[in-house]
Design an enzyme around this catalytic site. Structure first.
Site, mmCIF file in Angstrom:
data_model
loop_
_atom_site.group_PDB
_atom_site.id
_atom_site.type_symbol
_atom_site.label_atom_id
_atom_site.label_comp_id
_atom_site.label_asym_id
_atom_site.label_seq_id
_atom_site.Cartn_x
_atom_site.Cartn_y
_atom_site.Cartn_z
ATOM 1 N N GLY A 259 80.289 28.152 88.523
ATOM 2 C CA GLY A 259 81.141 29.126 87.860
ATOM 3 C C GLY A 259 81.072 29.091 86.360
ATOM 4 N N CYS B 5 72.169 24.845 77.178
ATOM 5 C CA CYS B 5 71.686 26.017 77.914
ATOM 6 C C CYS B 5 70.264 26.389 77.521
ATOM 7 C CB CYS B 5 72.627 27.207 77.721
ATOM 8 S SG CYS B 5 74.319 26.876 78.235
ATOM 9 N N ILE C 86 70.679 23.255 80.886
ATOM 10 C CA ILE C 86 71.592 22.117 80.807
ATOM 11 C C ILE C 86 72.858 22.473 80.035
ATOM 12 C CG2 ILE C 86 70.718 21.121 78.638
ATOM 13 C CD1 ILE C 86 70.841 18.362 80.147
ATOM 14 N N GLY D 47 77.213 29.403 85.032
ATOM 15 C CA GLY D 47 76.105 28.959 85.869
ATOM 16 C C GLY D 47 76.535 29.114 87.310
#
Length: 255
Positions: A173, A191, A91, A162
């Site tokens: 991106g 993350c 996330i 990502g």
């Protein structure tokens, strides 16, 4: 310095077809769902050869996006929208003051996703370094661009990645924290990483660094990295556990 691992292509070779120019589209602020649909349509056109390789540059209204490895414990607790997406990773947050770029490019074969990620990181490391943070680099086991542990605190992520590759074309991106607030990160596990921090260019440099001033150097560096003019170097800051290792993969949206 050497690359983190030998790529399939020589470091000075392009990973996109240089026979067509790389187009840059500045979309301004765009709703995340709308931008997702826009890039998906463009990616289909790039795959079909009816549109050129393009970098979409934009910002989003404040929201969270949850990649395929997001866990329930990562998710926000503050009521902001959280959108499940078809990229890798866990996330993250998007919002005002954060520069987002979606390279929609057709990769040459053999496709090397790791090399693509490393080239995007290299472009960001150069841009962040040129702006005044030459200590920026990589942490093995974790994507993105980091600043090392120092008197200011633990290692801190200044840019996140990502991606997704479909039909040989890249989607999603990167995001570079310019002058955004960090408050929204307090409601998630960014993350999936609980043992490190998140920062901004402005906070690290002690001056305002706007999205607008970072667009041109970032796009130029990405173009150079994809063309092989900017080559991947080590920039090693250390190693840490991979936040996606051992996590369950979510079902892709709409599947």
């Amino acid at each position: 310095m050497t690359a983190p691992r030998a790529p399939f292509m020589a470091p000075d070779q392009p990973i996109r077809d240089l026979g067509q120019p790389l187009e840059i589209k500045n979309l301004g602020e765009m709703d995340y769902q709308q931008a997702w649909e826009y890039q998906a349509a463009l990616a289909a056109e790039v795959a079909a050869g009816t549109s050129p390789d393009t970098i979409l540059v934009l910002t989003h209204p404040s929201c969270y996006t949850a990649g395929k490895r997001t866990q329930d414990s990562d998710r926000p607790t503050n009521g902001l929208p959280c959108i499940d997406v078809d990229r890798g990773g866990r996330i993250t947050w998007h919002g005002p003051g954060q520069l987002v770029a979606y390279p929609i490019i057709k990769l040459v074969t053999p496709i090397d996703v790791v090399d693509y990620v490393r080239r995007v990181e290299e472009a960001l490391i150069q841009v962040v370094g040129d702006a005044g943070l030459p200590q920026a680099g990589r942490i093995d086991g974790r994507s993105g661009v980091w600043l090392p542990e120092d008197h200011k605190g633990p290692a801190r992520k200044v840019a996140a990645l990502g991606i997704r590759v479909t039909q040989g074309v890249t989607m999603h991106g990167l995001s570079l924290n310019c002058d955004n607030s960090l408050d929204a990160y307090h409601a998630i596990v960014p993350c999936g990483i609980a043992d490190a921090g998140v920062t901004t260019m402005s906070q690290e440099l002690g001056r305002e660094v706007t999205v607008e001033e970072m667009i041109e150097p970032m796009c130029a560096a990405l173009d150079d990295a994809f063309a092989g003019r900017l080559q991947v170097a080590e920039h090693h800051l250390g190693s840490a556990p991979d936040p996606c290792a051992g996590t369950l993969k979510l079902k892709a949206p709409g599947k």
